[in-house]
Each structure stands twice: as structure tokens, then as C-alpha cells.
Design a protein around this motif. Structure first.
Motif, short mmCIF file in Angstrom:
data_model
loop_
_atom_site.label_atom_id
_atom_site.label_comp_id
_atom_site.label_asym_id
_atom_site.label_seq_id
_atom_site.Cartn_x
_atom_site.Cartn_y
_atom_site.Cartn_z
N MET A 1 5.48 -0.25 -6.53
CA MET A 1 5.69 -0.05 -5.11
C MET A 1 6.41 -1.26 -4.51
SD MET A 1 2.44 1.65 -3.10
CE MET A 1 1.18 0.72 -3.90
N ASN A 2 7.28 -1.00 -3.56
CA ASN A 2 7.92 -2.11 -2.88
C ASN A 2 7.07 -2.53 -1.68
OD1 ASN A 2 8.60 -0.56 -0.54
ND2 ASN A 2 10.49 0.14 -1.50
N ALA A 3 7.47 -3.62 -1.03
CA ALA A 3 6.68 -4.19 0.07
C ALA A 3 6.46 -3.18 1.20
CB ALA A 3 7.36 -5.45 0.60
N LEU A 4 7.49 -2.45 1.56
CA LEU A 4 7.36 -1.47 2.64
C LEU A 4 6.33 -0.40 2.29
CD1 LEU A 4 8.31 -0.43 5.39
CD2 LEU A 4 10.18 0.75 4.20
N GLU A 5 6.37 0.10 1.08
CA GLU A 5 5.40 1.12 0.65
C GLU A 5 3.97 0.57 0.65
OE1 GLU A 5 8.24 3.68 -2.39
OE2 GLU A 5 7.26 1.85 -3.11
N ILE A 6 3.81 -0.68 0.21
CA ILE A 6 2.49 -1.31 0.18
C ILE A 6 1.93 -1.44 1.59
CG2 ILE A 6 1.28 -3.49 -0.32
CD1 ILE A 6 3.23 -3.73 -2.78
N VAL A 7 2.77 -1.90 2.51
CA VAL A 7 2.33 -2.09 3.90
C VAL A 7 2.01 -0.74 4.56
CG1 VAL A 7 3.04 -2.91 6.18
CG2 VAL A 7 3.43 -4.33 4.15
N LYS A 8 2.81 0.27 4.30
CA LYS A 8 2.52 1.59 4.84
C LYS A 8 1.19 2.10 4.30
CE LYS A 8 7.11 3.27 6.05
NZ LYS A 8 8.13 4.31 5.81
N GLU A 9 0.93 1.89 3.03
CA GLU A 9 -0.35 2.31 2.44
C GLU A 9 -1.51 1.54 3.07
OE1 GLU A 9 -2.69 2.37 -1.83
OE2 GLU A 9 -0.50 2.44 -1.85
N TYR A 10 -1.32 0.25 3.28
CA TYR A 10 -2.34 -0.60 3.92
C TYR A 10 -2.74 -0.04 5.28
CZ TYR A 10 -3.98 -4.88 6.34
OH TYR A 10 -4.68 -5.80 7.08
N TYR A 11 -1.74 0.29 6.11
CA TYR A 11 -2.04 0.83 7.43
C TYR A 11 -2.57 2.26 7.37
CZ TYR A 11 -0.59 -3.36 9.78
OH TYR A 11 -0.54 -4.67 10.21
N GLY A 12 -2.19 3.00 6.36
CA GLY A 12 -2.80 4.32 6.15
C GLY A 12 -4.29 4.18 5.89
N HIS A 13 -4.66 3.18 5.08
CA HIS A 13 -6.08 2.91 4.82
C HIS A 13 -6.78 2.46 6.10
CE1 HIS A 13 -5.86 3.62 0.59
NE2 HIS A 13 -5.11 2.56 0.33
N PHE A 14 -6.09 1.66 6.93
CA PHE A 14 -6.69 1.22 8.19
C PHE A 14 -7.05 2.43 9.04
CE2 PHE A 14 -6.63 0.19 12.66
CZ PHE A 14 -7.36 -1.00 12.73
N ASN A 15 -6.10 3.34 9.22
CA ASN A 15 -6.36 4.51 10.06
C ASN A 15 -7.42 5.43 9.47
OD1 ASN A 15 -4.82 3.92 12.30
ND2 ASN A 15 -3.01 4.98 11.55
#
Length: 133
Positions: A1-15
């Protein structure tokens, strides 16, 4: 995964309030720079922060816009925080399930496939005004 995908996943987990999912994406020496207060270093400090967040707030992020840069190591995100202030947080106004909608943003750094820094900004005086009504 690239950085953008990792960060999107992180915020998906937050929500989704999937704290373990968020934690799994963090570097062991995560540097957490909150809007106000001390810098937190390490997974244990970040987990303590999430515990406070889970106790005191119920937040969902909407209108998320992600930005990445060419080296694929830094990502920023602009969003709207839609929250309920459930339990008074130390040094902040009393809580009685006040709702708030607040613009915010964050800057994240990714190294070796893990988030190594999260820096968050929002207007604290505005938030205090919103929950003090």
C-alpha cells in the motif's frame, strides 16, 4: 500500500471506531502532535489518547479531502468533525452530550509502510464556543 492508501484506511478505521485497526497502521515510535498539549511518542501514549477520545467524544469525520505529495511519504487531509461531547475532558467545559460540527485538518507521515507522525489542527476556541452553548 502507498501512503495515501494507508492514511485512507487509518481514517476509515477512525470512523468505524476500530481502534485496533488504527493502531495496526502506526509505527512503534508514532509521533502524535495534537492541536493543543504535549507531543505524544509511542504506541502506548497513542492508545491512551484513543481511550480518552472514546470516553469523552463520539466523532465521525465527513467531507474528507486527501492530498499526497510526489515522494509518497506525506499525506494531508481536510475534514469536518461531527461530534458529541459525552464526558468532560480534563481542562475543558462540562459535557452533557453537546453536538458540534467543526472543520479540521491533519498532516501524516508514512515510513516503511507505517504512519510515523500524525499532526492535527482545529480551532479550539470555536469548539469551546460550540459546546458551551
Amino acid at each position: 500500500m502507498n501512503a495515501l492508501e494507508i492514511v485512507k484506511e487509518y481514517y476509515g478505521h477512525f470512523n468505524a471506531k476500530n481502534w485496533d485497526g488504527m493502531m495496526a497502521l502506526l509505527d512503534a515510535e508514532i509521533r502524535h502532535e495534537a492541536n493543543q498539549g504535549d507531543v505524544r511518542i509511542g504506541l502506548e501514549k497513542f492508545r491512551e489518547f484513543l481511550g480518552t477520545m472514546d470516553t469523552c467524544y463520539d466523532e465521525t469525520l465527513t467531507d474528507m479531502v486527501f492530498f499526497s505529495e510526489p515522494t509518497n511519504s506525506r499525506v494531508s487531509v481536510e475534514f469536518v468533525v461531527n461530534g458529541i461531547y459525552k464526558v468532560a475532558d480534563e481542562g475543558l467545559p462540562p459535557a452533557h452530550n453537546q453536538t458540534y460540527v467543526l472543520p479540521a485538518g491533519a498532516f501524516l507521515e508514512v515510513k516503511n509502510g507505517k504512519i510515523s507522525r500524525v499532526t492535527t489542527y482545529y480551532n479550539l476556541p470555536l469548539w469551546i464556543e460550540l459546546v458551551s452553548k
